[in-house]
Enzyme design. Structure first.
Site, short mmCIF file in Angstrom:
data_model
loop_
_atom_site.label_atom_id
_atom_site.label_comp_id
_atom_site.label_asym_id
_atom_site.label_seq_id
_atom_site.Cartn_x
_atom_site.Cartn_y
_atom_site.Cartn_z
N GLY A 224 -8.63 11.19 -14.18
CA GLY A 224 -8.24 9.80 -13.94
C GLY A 224 -8.27 9.30 -12.51
O GLY A 224 -9.22 8.67 -12.08
N ARG A 225 -7.19 9.58 -11.77
CA ARG A 225 -7.06 9.03 -10.42
C ARG A 225 -8.26 9.40 -9.54
O ARG A 225 -8.78 8.56 -8.80
CB ARG A 225 -5.78 9.57 -9.79
CG ARG A 225 -5.52 9.05 -8.38
CD ARG A 225 -4.56 9.95 -7.61
NE ARG A 225 -3.36 10.25 -8.34
CZ ARG A 225 -2.23 9.56 -8.26
NH1 ARG A 225 -2.16 8.50 -7.50
NH2 ARG A 225 -1.16 9.93 -8.95
N ARG A 261 3.82 1.32 -5.92
CA ARG A 261 3.82 2.75 -5.57
C ARG A 261 4.51 3.04 -4.23
O ARG A 261 5.23 4.04 -4.13
CB ARG A 261 2.39 3.30 -5.55
CG ARG A 261 1.73 3.31 -6.94
CD ARG A 261 0.37 4.00 -6.91
NE ARG A 261 0.51 5.42 -6.64
CZ ARG A 261 0.14 5.99 -5.51
NH1 ARG A 261 -0.40 5.28 -4.53
NH2 ARG A 261 0.30 7.29 -5.33
N TYR A 265 7.31 5.71 -4.82
CA TYR A 265 6.96 7.09 -4.45
C TYR A 265 6.76 7.30 -2.96
O TYR A 265 6.29 8.35 -2.55
CB TYR A 265 5.66 7.51 -5.14
CG TYR A 265 5.55 7.20 -6.60
CD1 TYR A 265 6.56 7.54 -7.50
CD2 TYR A 265 4.42 6.57 -7.11
CE1 TYR A 265 6.45 7.25 -8.84
CE2 TYR A 265 4.30 6.29 -8.46
CZ TYR A 265 5.32 6.63 -9.32
OH TYR A 265 5.20 6.35 -10.65
N CYS A 293 11.74 -10.60 -2.58
CA CYS A 293 13.12 -10.59 -2.08
C CYS A 293 13.69 -9.18 -2.09
O CYS A 293 14.71 -8.90 -2.73
CB CYS A 293 13.98 -11.52 -2.93
SG CYS A 293 13.40 -13.23 -2.92
N TYR A 322 -3.33 3.21 -10.70
CA TYR A 322 -1.88 3.02 -10.70
C TYR A 322 -1.44 1.90 -9.78
O TYR A 322 -0.44 2.00 -9.09
CB TYR A 322 -1.17 4.33 -10.31
CG TYR A 322 -1.54 5.48 -11.19
CD1 TYR A 322 -1.14 5.53 -12.52
CD2 TYR A 322 -2.32 6.52 -10.72
CE1 TYR A 322 -1.49 6.57 -13.35
CE2 TYR A 322 -2.67 7.58 -11.54
CZ TYR A 322 -2.26 7.60 -12.85
OH TYR A 322 -2.61 8.62 -13.67
#
Length: 368
Positions: A224-225, A261, A265, A293, A322
């Site tokens: 995937g990534r 992300r 993370y 905000c 992602y």
């Protein structure tokens, strides 16, 4: 994206009824559809049972639901033309080194079954005419060293010896998951190649099967990534430039709504100006902040950049994984357009959201 995956001959990993609907809309062939999920709903399982070639069973509750679903289908004569194959997801008890929120293989993980549960699941599934064709495990996402896969893979192969000795069964396919990382930031370089990762897994599997006299299963990986992350570039526009005592701020028109992300993370990205990036001297470190905000709405901290003016465009590479998929309408944000570049041509494949889209699911408030 689903159409590209189909044309490229890959399998497509779907989580739930929503992604299965996307795959169906792309006319994706059933035999290359695989369904994951740690807590598949009744709707998810019904869609997977009807549409997927393979379902990765995460737990015994899910398996019992599938058995009931198959029983009702037989009674009502609505059984699909072919039952999906089942893979069993095993929890190896070993995670890879990555952010704790993206570790999946540790013993107290919410994912997968322990070894005893997997043995029981195999027996139940085979008793009810499901074909169990694979074993799956996964240790975490965005890791950079393949070595922790070795002990987990050997643990799974020991399990296969036990299963073979008890039942005579062995999997046709074995998948040690995916999650291989990519360099998002200059500090991530040099980065081991995906070839190093694949070679390590393949050689470990081959040696482990040889040592245990196991037939070599087909090896599946979930890249995937590492396939799509570097294919994506996000474009932002600078709205305001601010100077505080310790920081220069470039405030841009996106942030944690389109890319959560960094907030989730502590993911690190880099950026550069779209225009004349090679002819502009770096002047200072700047922080790219979003419009939302939240003090945590920061896309990039302390990045060396040239002087930028309001209205200029900034490109953030390695945005293909992602990012939009995890986006939201927080603060009434609308998602950006998506442009597909191919052989020098640009194609709009997803239009920009409008404010009208924000209320398409809303119903009138009941009058008093």
């Amino acid at each position: 994206m689903a159409q590209w995956v189909e044309q490229s001959g890959f399998w497509l990993d779907c989580t739930g009824a929503g992604e299965l609907y996307i795959a169906k809309s792309a006319n994706f062939p059933r035999e290359r559809l695989l369904v994951h999920g740690v807590n598949k709903s009744a709707t998810d399982l019904q869609a997977a049972y009807a549409q997927a070639g393979t379902i990765v069973v995460d737990n015994l509750t899910e398996l019992h639901h599938l058995l009931r679903l198959n029983h009702h289908s037989l009674k009502s004569c609505r059984k699909p033309s072919a039952l999906p194959n089942l893979w069993l997801r095993v929890r190896p008890g070993i995670a890879v080194e990555t952010h704790k929120y993206t570790q999946t293989g540790q013993e107290d993980s919410k994912f997968g079954m322990n070894l005893a549960e997997a043995l029981h699941a195999l027996e139940l599934a085979r008793q009810h005419d499901f074909s169990v064709t694979g074993i799956h495990f996964h240790q975490g996402s965005h890791f950079h060293n393949p070595e922790p896969i070795g002990p987990a893979l050997n643990m799974i192969l020991d399990l296969l010896v036990e299963i073979r000795d008890q039942s005579g069964w062995l999997p046709e396919r074995l998948c040690p998951g995916g999650g291989w990382g990519v360099p998002y930031h200059e500090d991530d370089l040099p980065h081991p190649s995906i070839g190093d990762y694949v070679t390590f897994v393949a050689e470990t599997l081959e040696a482990g099967c040889r040592e245990r006299d196991l037939a070599l299963p087909a090896l599946h990986l979930e890249p995937g990534r590492s396939l799509v992350a570097q294919a994506g570039v996000a474009i932002y526009q600078v709205g305001s430039v601010k100077e505080t005592q310790q920081k220069r701020w470039y405030l841009i028109d996106g942030g944690m709504a389109d890319n959560p992300r960094p907030a989730l993370y502590q993911a690190r990205y880099t950026a550069l100006p779209v225009v004349e990036q090679s002819n502009r001297p770096v002047t200072t470190e700047a922080t790219l902040g979003g419009p939302f905000c939240e003090s945590g709405d920061i896309l990039i901290h302390d990045l060396a950049l040239p002087d930028l003016l309001p209205g200029e465009w900034i490109a953030v590479p390695v945005s293909g994984a992602y990012q939009l998929a995890m986006g939201s309408n927080y603060n009434g944000a609308t998602r950006p357009a998506v442009v597909w570049l191919d052989q020098g041509e640009a194609y709009l494949i997803q239009r920009r959201e409008t404010v009208d889209d924000l209320i398409t699911r809303d119903l009138p408030f009941p009058s008093s």
